[in-house]
Design an enzyme around this catalytic site. Structure first.
Site, PDB file in Angstrom:
ATOM      1  N   HIS A  86       0.831  -0.914   0.102  1.00 28.35           N
ATOM      2  CA  HIS A  86      -0.177  -0.032   0.230  1.00 28.35           C
ATOM      3  C   HIS A  86       0.729   1.845  -0.160  1.00 28.35           C
ATOM      4  O   HIS A  86       2.290   1.078   0.682  1.00 28.35           O
ATOM      5  CB  HIS A  86      -1.206  -0.109   1.142  1.00 28.35           C
ATOM      6  CG  HIS A  86      -1.724   0.964   1.429  1.00 28.35           C
ATOM      7  ND1 HIS A  86      -1.712   2.440   1.374  1.00 28.35           N
ATOM      8  CD2 HIS A  86      -3.317   0.856   0.548  1.00 28.35           C
ATOM      9  CE1 HIS A  86      -3.212   3.376   1.155  1.00 28.35           C
ATOM     10  NE2 HIS A  86      -4.224   2.443   1.172  1.00 28.35           N
ATOM     11  N   GLU A 162      -3.700   2.434  -7.711  1.00 23.83           N
ATOM     12  CA  GLU A 162      -4.474   3.223  -6.196  1.00 23.83           C
ATOM     13  C   GLU A 162      -4.250   3.824  -6.889  1.00 23.83           C
ATOM     14  O   GLU A 162      -3.108   3.907  -6.123  1.00 23.83           O
ATOM     15  CB  GLU A 162      -4.391   2.671  -5.004  1.00 23.83           C
ATOM     16  CG  GLU A 162      -5.527   1.642  -4.480  1.00 23.83           C
ATOM     17  CD  GLU A 162      -5.475   1.583  -3.366  1.00 23.83           C
ATOM     18  OE1 GLU A 162      -6.500   1.843  -2.398  1.00 23.83           O
ATOM     19  OE2 GLU A 162      -4.678   1.567  -2.092  1.00 23.83           O
TER      20      GLU A 162
HETATM   21  P1  PGA Z   1      -9.927   5.707   0.297  1.00 28.78           P
HETATM   22  O1  PGA Z   1      -8.672   4.602   0.201  1.00 28.78           O
HETATM   23  O2  PGA Z   1     -10.752   4.594  -0.765  1.00 28.78           O
HETATM   24  O3  PGA Z   1      -9.798   6.221   1.655  1.00 28.78           O
HETATM   25  O4  PGA Z   1      -8.982   6.771  -1.182  1.00 28.78           O
HETATM   26  C1  PGA Z   1      -8.259   3.981  -0.089  1.00 28.78           C
HETATM   27  C2  PGA Z   1      -6.981   3.381   0.059  1.00 28.78           C
HETATM   28  O5  PGA Z   1      -6.238   3.805   0.786  1.00 28.78           O
HETATM   29  O6  PGA Z   1      -6.680   2.026  -0.132  1.00 28.78           O
END
Ligand code: PGA
Length: 250
Positions: A86, A162
């Site tokens: 992440h 992401e």
């Molecule tokens: P968010 O976070 O949905 O609050 O943008 C997603 C993540 O960081 O996994």
């Protein structure tokens, strides 16, 4: 393949009774709940439909790693998934691709499914799509490079795209995601998995400020296998709306 929703609670909530309440309210089929480590045991006992995931896993089975939790330990608590790589772990905990690759290896060896997060920072996105693709391709190459196309582990690797600038807590207001851009990156990731690893039914998810307002536009694309939801998974009302829209449940 059915879509999958991953609830990444991050370091929330502070109280265990709130965690239990939230887990009960989010306990739905095709949902993976990823609470902080300390709640795994109590939540593992109450889930009936949802699966359990961890937000990290160490790269060794045991040993002198103060504060570490290993993949085989997580397996003991019915954990099936581990989020690895992440961007918050990469940026705030200094995790490198080398460390992440070791973690992926250890989690897969222990029998976990891995949700590998990749995504470019704002500065790279501002350079354009091809710079972003190059950045993400390097992450995948470095984090999964040890796997070859014959690996029995490949069907246990999921990728979550992401973009760091789209995550709710690190938003860059000068950039705005849109379904076409997400779709293009997800297809690109899929093509890497197809050509490099010969995985033809890979699961590639999207994450970054997913809410009940935008989930429909994202999930509608067949190529997008689901979503990794951070902030919005902390409200049972909001998360249930996302579940209903994703699966068309009443
Ligand atoms: P968010 O976070 O949905 O609050 O943008 C997603 C993540 O960081 O996994």
């Amino acid at each position: 393949m059915e879509k999958i929703l991953i609830a990444n609670w991050k370091m929330n909530p502070v109280k265990e009774n709130e965690a239990i309440k939230l887990a009960k309210a989010s306990d739905q089929k095709n949902v993976v709940i990823c609470p902080p480590f300390v709640y795994l045991q109590s939540i593992s006992k109450l889930l009936r439909k949802a699966k359990l995931g961890a937000q990290d896993a160490g790269w060794n089975e045991s040993g002198p790693f103060t504060g570490g939790v290993s993949a085989p330990m997580l397996k003991n608590f019915k954990v099936e998934y581990a989020i690895l790589g992440h961007s918050e772990r990469r940026l705030k905990f200094g995790e490198t691709d080398e460390m992440i690759a070791e973690k992926v290896k250890s989690a897969l060896t222990a029998g976990l499914k891995v949700i590998l997060c990749v995504g470019e920072p704002a500065a790279i996105r501002k350079k354009g799509t091809s710079a972003s693709k190059k950045y993400v391709a390097a992450q995948i190459r470095n984090d999964l490079g040890f796997l070859n196309h014959k690996s029995v582990f490949l069907n246990r690797v999921l990728i979550a795209y992401e973009p760091i600038w789209a995550i709710s807590t690190s938003r860059d207001p000068s950039l705005k995601e849109n379904p076409e851009m997400i779709f293009e990156m997800i297809n690109f990731i899929r093509s890497i998995l197809n050509f490099k690893f010969l995985i033809h039914n890979s699961r590639v998810l999207y994450g970054g400020s997913v809410t009940s307002k935008n989930i429909k536009r994202i999930i509608i694309h067949e190529e997008i296998s689901g979503a990794l939801v951070g902030g919005a998974s902390l409200s049972s009302k909001e998360f249930n709306k996302i579940i209903k829209i994703t699966y068309g449940r009443k």
